[in-house]
Write a protein that holds these residues in place. Structure first.
Motif, PDB file in Angstrom:
ATOM      1  N   ILE A  44     -13.326   8.333  11.782  1.00 38.45           N
ATOM      2  CA  ILE A  44     -14.201   7.318  12.595  1.00 38.45           C
ATOM      3  C   ILE A  44     -14.416   7.124  14.006  1.00 38.45           C
ATOM      4  N   LEU A  45     -13.026   7.175  14.476  1.00 38.25           N
ATOM      5  CA  LEU A  45     -12.933   7.475  15.899  1.00 38.25           C
ATOM      6  C   LEU A  45     -13.542   8.726  16.608  1.00 38.25           C
ATOM      7  N   PHE A  46     -13.478   9.709  15.952  1.00 37.52           N
ATOM      8  CA  PHE A  46     -14.177  10.968  16.442  1.00 37.52           C
ATOM      9  C   PHE A  46     -15.565  10.776  16.454  1.00 37.52           C
ATOM     10  N   GLY A  47     -16.340  10.320  15.317  1.00 31.15           N
ATOM     11  CA  GLY A  47     -17.757  10.393  15.005  1.00 31.15           C
ATOM     12  C   GLY A  47     -18.139   9.249  15.996  1.00 31.15           C
ATOM     13  N   PHE A  48     -17.296   8.356  16.689  1.00 28.37           N
ATOM     14  CA  PHE A  48     -17.815   7.350  17.709  1.00 28.37           C
ATOM     15  C   PHE A  48     -17.586   8.048  19.020  1.00 28.37           C
ATOM     16  N   LEU A  49     -16.735   8.841  19.233  1.00 23.45           N
ATOM     17  CA  LEU A  49     -16.759   9.673  20.381  1.00 23.45           C
ATOM     18  C   LEU A  49     -17.758  10.728  20.670  1.00 23.45           C
ATOM     19  N   LEU A  50     -18.308  11.381  19.591  1.00 24.80           N
ATOM     20  CA  LEU A  50     -19.344  12.082  19.784  1.00 24.80           C
ATOM     21  C   LEU A  50     -20.642  11.471  20.026  1.00 24.80           C
ATOM     22  N   THR A  51     -20.752  10.359  19.851  1.00 23.59           N
ATOM     23  CA  THR A  51     -21.989   9.469  20.186  1.00 23.59           C
ATOM     24  C   THR A  51     -22.230   9.201  21.649  1.00 23.59           C
ATOM     25  N   VAL A  52     -20.828   9.043  22.533  1.00 21.44           N
ATOM     26  CA  VAL A  52     -21.024   8.618  23.562  1.00 21.44           C
ATOM     27  C   VAL A  52     -21.723   9.397  24.706  1.00 21.44           C
ATOM     28  N   VAL A  53     -21.502  10.598  24.391  1.00 21.77           N
ATOM     29  CA  VAL A  53     -22.182  11.526  25.612  1.00 21.77           C
ATOM     30  C   VAL A  53     -23.779  11.253  25.445  1.00 21.77           C
ATOM     31  N   PHE A  54     -24.269  10.796  24.411  1.00 25.49           N
ATOM     32  CA  PHE A  54     -25.550  10.458  24.089  1.00 25.49           C
ATOM     33  C   PHE A  54     -26.242   9.438  24.663  1.00 25.49           C
ATOM     34  N   GLN A  55     -25.518   8.642  25.144  1.00 26.56           N
ATOM     35  CA  GLN A  55     -25.728   7.163  25.688  1.00 26.56           C
ATOM     36  C   GLN A  55     -26.178   7.295  27.163  1.00 26.56           C
ATOM     37  N   SER A  56     -27.184   6.516  27.297  1.00 21.67           N
ATOM     38  CA  SER A  56     -27.692   6.722  28.973  1.00 21.67           C
ATOM     39  C   SER A  56     -26.621   6.278  29.803  1.00 21.67           C
TER      40      SER A  56
END
Length: 167
Positions: A44-56
């Motif tokens: 769950i944590l890793f999945g969340f982390l992977l999305t951060v870089v795609f946030q503006s």
């Protein structure tokens, strides 16, 4: 021996009456249940982390915060590897009469995974609190949480192991 696990003299029997293979089977089952709990959290944590870089807002992070993020993502990846390792180990050595050895290696991978998970959680918390608060107290809060994890994940288990193994 009676059915209740007591010896003829009435004293309770200590330990288990099991072969090395039976013990390995039991320990493997227990280990996999433990790994499932840790795997769920890290995935769950890793999945969340992977999305951060795609946030503006990622581009607005300071260089330090971007570096903390990158370290955290790498830690999450290696943590995932360590905690999924026991499953792969079991699958690749299953049926080869090496279960006691496999249990030992899987246990080591699991402990390593927990240490890496602690580091991943600490870095995640550091990043989130730095971005959310910009407060100088953040390192102290993170240190307190890490100490709490150390007590819960390692301190109490090691204390219990030492205290009850001596008897």
């Amino acid at each position: 021996m009676t059915d209740s696990g007591t010896a003829e003299n009435g004293n309770r029997r200590r330990g288990r009456d099991e072969t090395e293979e039976e013990r390995a089977d039991r320990m493997w089952t227990e280990l996999i249940q433990e790994v499932r709990v840790a795997q769920m959290g890290v995935q769950i944590l890793f999945g969340f982390l992977l999305t951060v870089v795609f946030q503006s807002k990622y581009e607005e992070l300071s260089t330090t915060d971007q570096r903390i993020y990158l370290v955290t993502v790498v830690l999450g990846a290696v943590t995932t590897g360590a905690l999924i390792g026991p499953v792969s180990l079991h699958r690749l050595v299953s049926g080869r009469q090496v279960k006691p050895q496999a249990v030992r290696w899987a246990s080591r991978l699991t402990v390593l995974g927990l240490v890496l998970l602690l580091a991943t959680m600490a870095c995640s918390l550091l990043l989130i609190l730095r971005v959310a608060t910009h407060n100088g107290v953040v390192p102290y809060v993170v240190t307190g949480v890490v100490l709490w994890y150390l007590v819960c994940w390692f301190g109490i288990p090691m204390w219990t192991r030492r205290r009850h193994s001596a008897r």
